[in-house]
Design an enzyme around this catalytic site. Structure first.
Site, PDB file in Angstrom:
ATOM      1  N   ASN A  10      -4.870  -4.499  21.884  1.00  0.00           N
ATOM      2  CA  ASN A  10      -6.015  -5.169  22.497  1.00  0.00           C
ATOM      3  C   ASN A  10      -6.029  -6.593  21.950  1.00  0.00           C
ATOM      4  O   ASN A  10      -6.435  -6.814  20.815  1.00  0.00           O
ATOM      5  CB  ASN A  10      -7.305  -4.428  22.134  1.00  0.00           C
ATOM      6  CG  ASN A  10      -8.550  -5.176  22.606  1.00  0.00           C
ATOM      7  OD1 ASN A  10      -8.457  -6.128  23.372  1.00  0.00           O
ATOM      8  ND2 ASN A  10      -9.714  -4.734  22.138  1.00  0.00           N
ATOM      9  N   TRP A  11      -5.570  -7.518  22.775  1.00  0.00           N
ATOM     10  CA  TRP A  11      -5.451  -8.904  22.299  1.00  0.00           C
ATOM     11  C   TRP A  11      -6.793  -9.603  22.193  1.00  0.00           C
ATOM     12  O   TRP A  11      -6.875 -10.711  21.659  1.00  0.00           O
ATOM     13  CB  TRP A  11      -4.545  -9.695  23.239  1.00  0.00           C
ATOM     14  CG  TRP A  11      -3.092  -9.465  23.010  1.00  0.00           C
ATOM     15  CD1 TRP A  11      -2.518  -8.717  22.002  1.00  0.00           C
ATOM     16  CD2 TRP A  11      -2.000 -10.001  23.770  1.00  0.00           C
ATOM     17  NE1 TRP A  11      -1.156  -8.753  22.103  1.00  0.00           N
ATOM     18  CE2 TRP A  11      -0.804  -9.535  23.172  1.00  0.00           C
ATOM     19  CE3 TRP A  11      -1.919 -10.819  24.892  1.00  0.00           C
ATOM     20  CZ2 TRP A  11       0.455  -9.866  23.672  1.00  0.00           C
ATOM     21  CZ3 TRP A  11      -0.670 -11.156  25.388  1.00  0.00           C
ATOM     22  CH2 TRP A  11       0.505 -10.693  24.783  1.00  0.00           C
ATOM     23  N   LYS A  12      -7.838  -9.016  22.769  1.00  0.00           N
ATOM     24  CA  LYS A  12      -9.152  -9.667  22.766  1.00  0.00           C
ATOM     25  C   LYS A  12      -9.002 -11.093  23.311  1.00  0.00           C
ATOM     26  O   LYS A  12      -8.216 -11.302  24.235  1.00  0.00           O
ATOM     27  CB  LYS A  12      -9.765  -9.620  21.353  1.00  0.00           C
ATOM     28  CG  LYS A  12      -9.768  -8.186  20.808  1.00  0.00           C
ATOM     29  CD  LYS A  12     -10.548  -7.997  19.545  1.00  0.00           C
ATOM     30  CE  LYS A  12     -10.462  -6.527  19.123  1.00  0.00           C
ATOM     31  NZ  LYS A  12     -11.251  -6.239  17.924  1.00  0.00           N
ATOM     32  N   HIS A  95     -15.545  -1.041  25.057  1.00  0.00           N
ATOM     33  CA  HIS A  95     -15.224  -1.500  23.696  1.00  0.00           C
ATOM     34  C   HIS A  95     -16.532  -1.884  22.991  1.00  0.00           C
ATOM     35  O   HIS A  95     -17.448  -2.411  23.622  1.00  0.00           O
ATOM     36  CB  HIS A  95     -14.270  -2.693  23.757  1.00  0.00           C
ATOM     37  CG  HIS A  95     -13.713  -3.029  22.414  1.00  0.00           C
ATOM     38  ND1 HIS A  95     -14.423  -3.754  21.488  1.00  0.00           N
ATOM     39  CD2 HIS A  95     -12.536  -2.702  21.826  1.00  0.00           C
ATOM     40  CE1 HIS A  95     -13.688  -3.862  20.382  1.00  0.00           C
ATOM     41  NE2 HIS A  95     -12.542  -3.239  20.563  1.00  0.00           N
ATOM     42  N   GLU A  97     -17.271  -4.314  21.209  1.00  0.00           N
ATOM     43  CA  GLU A  97     -17.640  -5.731  21.377  1.00  0.00           C
ATOM     44  C   GLU A  97     -18.299  -5.960  22.741  1.00  0.00           C
ATOM     45  O   GLU A  97     -19.225  -6.762  22.863  1.00  0.00           O
ATOM     46  CB  GLU A  97     -16.389  -6.621  21.195  1.00  0.00           C
ATOM     47  CG  GLU A  97     -15.963  -6.646  19.730  1.00  0.00           C
ATOM     48  CD  GLU A  97     -14.483  -6.863  19.493  1.00  0.00           C
ATOM     49  OE1 GLU A  97     -13.769  -7.276  20.418  1.00  0.00           O
ATOM     50  OE2 GLU A  97     -14.041  -6.601  18.357  1.00  0.00           O
ATOM     51  N   GLU A 167     -13.143   4.331  17.790  1.00  0.00           N
ATOM     52  CA  GLU A 167     -13.104   3.097  17.004  1.00  0.00           C
ATOM     53  C   GLU A 167     -14.413   2.938  16.232  1.00  0.00           C
ATOM     54  O   GLU A 167     -15.404   2.443  16.790  1.00  0.00           O
ATOM     55  CB  GLU A 167     -12.934   1.875  17.919  1.00  0.00           C
ATOM     56  CG  GLU A 167     -11.647   1.860  18.692  1.00  0.00           C
ATOM     57  CD  GLU A 167     -11.237   0.431  19.066  1.00  0.00           C
ATOM     58  OE1 GLU A 167     -10.091   0.088  18.775  1.00  0.00           O
ATOM     59  OE2 GLU A 167     -12.059  -0.332  19.600  1.00  0.00           O
ATOM     60  N   GLY A 173     -11.722  -5.065  12.745  1.00  0.00           N
ATOM     61  CA  GLY A 173     -11.547  -6.449  12.292  1.00  0.00           C
ATOM     62  C   GLY A 173     -12.044  -6.694  10.880  1.00  0.00           C
ATOM     63  O   GLY A 173     -12.196  -7.832  10.467  1.00  0.00           O
ATOM     64  N   SER A 213      -8.691  -1.721  12.345  1.00  0.00           N
ATOM     65  CA  SER A 213      -7.843  -2.189  11.244  1.00  0.00           C
ATOM     66  C   SER A 213      -6.553  -1.386  11.069  1.00  0.00           C
ATOM     67  O   SER A 213      -6.080  -1.197   9.944  1.00  0.00           O
ATOM     68  CB  SER A 213      -8.639  -2.246   9.930  1.00  0.00           C
ATOM     69  OG  SER A 213      -9.683  -3.203  10.033  1.00  0.00           O
ATOM     70  N   GLY A 235      -5.901  -6.969  15.744  1.00  0.00           N
ATOM     71  CA  GLY A 235      -5.172  -7.997  14.988  1.00  0.00           C
ATOM     72  C   GLY A 235      -3.671  -7.757  14.875  1.00  0.00           C
ATOM     73  O   GLY A 235      -2.874  -8.673  15.110  1.00  0.00           O
TER      74      GLY A 235
HETATM   75  P1  13P Z   1      -8.583  -4.532  14.742  1.00  0.00           P
HETATM   76  O1  13P Z   1      -7.302  -3.742  14.842  1.00  0.00           O
HETATM   77  O2  13P Z   1      -8.354  -6.012  14.695  1.00  0.00           O
HETATM   78  O3  13P Z   1      -9.480  -4.005  13.659  1.00  0.00           O
HETATM   79  O4  13P Z   1      -9.358  -4.293  16.140  1.00  0.00           O
HETATM   80  C1  13P Z   1      -9.532  -2.998  16.557  1.00  0.00           C
HETATM   81  C2  13P Z   1     -10.016  -3.022  17.955  1.00  0.00           C
HETATM   82  O5  13P Z   1     -11.145  -3.377  18.227  1.00  0.00           O
HETATM   83  C3  13P Z   1      -9.086  -2.615  19.015  1.00  0.00           C
HETATM   84  O6  13P Z   1      -9.741  -2.449  20.223  1.00  0.00           O
END
Ligand code: 13P
Length: 255
Positions: A10-12, A95, A97, A167, A173, A213, A235
């Site tokens: 997930n590149w966000k 998600h 976020e 998650e 993150g 993470s 990440g």
């Molecule tokens: P990280 O791997 O950066 O913690 O992010 C997890 C995430 O939200 C994947 O959708």
């Protein structure tokens, strides 16, 4: 059992178009057969089409969100029909976020999950608890409610075309990963909910990923757990060689 592992990046909101293309060129020919491991990159919407045009046989491109309606007066939104029309096969739904910053609710998640499967797009449905909830000891109840809401009014045949991603919000993150045991325990509880709704065979077949993470150091121990079928990675999915390390860990699980 034989649940095929999934590594979904997930590149966000990271990478420009050139950076995205360079990444795809770097990994395209190195990812495993898609019927052994599903390797997915969920990229920003603006250049999804460019990435789909360059994907080789085994890499898959996904979106990070979508609207539930096929079309309409929803300025700025992207519909399932639009994603389908450019060859998108996966979409992240719900998600944390999106839930936190864009008012995504259990109800909108349910609408979007229906919309995705109706268009033959595989939704990767995110659920997970906040730190307060983990500390209050009510994780399983909260996650169960999210899962039940996501699958409301969905029959087993459609539900089998989905993937769940557990998650925990406190692990996203933050560098704080759930321990493999913690992740596996919650994922087992989610599988229990699936069994309650759809039966034992279904629960044994549905794929459930862990996210939060995940990195090159912890991926193998997470994937070694009985019920963790892969990872949704932020990440660590931004760097091609790190990403391939994650994919190789999934390949190891598959063999
Ligand atoms: P990280 O791997 O950066 O913690 O992010 C997890 C995430 O939200 C994947 O959708």
């Amino acid at each position: 059992m034989g649940r095929r592992p999934v590594i979904a990046g997930n590149w966000k909101m990271y990478k420009t178009k050139d950076e995205a293309l360079a990444f795809i060129y770097a990994i395209n020919l190195s990812v495993p057969e898609k019927d052994v491991v599903e390797t997915v990159i969920c990229a920003p919407a603006v250049y999804l089409r460019d990435l789909v045009q360059r994907e080789e046989d085994n890499l898959r491109i996904g979106a990070q969100t979508m609207h539930h309606a096929d079309e309409g007066a929803y300025t700025g939104e992207i519909s399932p029909a639009m994603l389908k029309s450019i060859g998108i096969e996966y979409v992240i739904i719900g998600h944390s976020e999106r839930r936190a910053y864009y008012n995504e609710t259990d109800e909108s998640v349910n609408l979007k999950v229906h919309a995705a499967v109706n268009k033959d797009i595989i939704p990767i449905i995110c659920v997970g608890e906040s730190l307060d909830i983990r500390e209050a000891g009510t994780t399983n109840q909260v996650v169960e409610a999210q899962v039940r809401a996501a699958y409301l009014n969905m029959d087993a045949e459609k539900a089998m075309k989905t993937i769940i991603a557990y998650e925990p919000i406190w692990a996203i993150g933050t560098g704080k990963t759930a321990t493999p045991e913690q992740a596996n325990e919650t994922i087992k509880a989610i599988r229990g909910v699936m069994e309650d709704i759809y039966g034992k065979i279904f629960a044994e077949e549905i794929r459930i990923l862990y996210g939060g993470s995940v990195n090159v150091k912890n991926v193998e121990s997470l994937l070694a757990e009985s019920d963790i079928d892969g990872a949704l990675v932020g990440g660590a999915s931004l760097d091609p060689s790190a990403y391939l390390t994650l994919v190789n860990a999934a390949l190891k699980k598959a063999s």
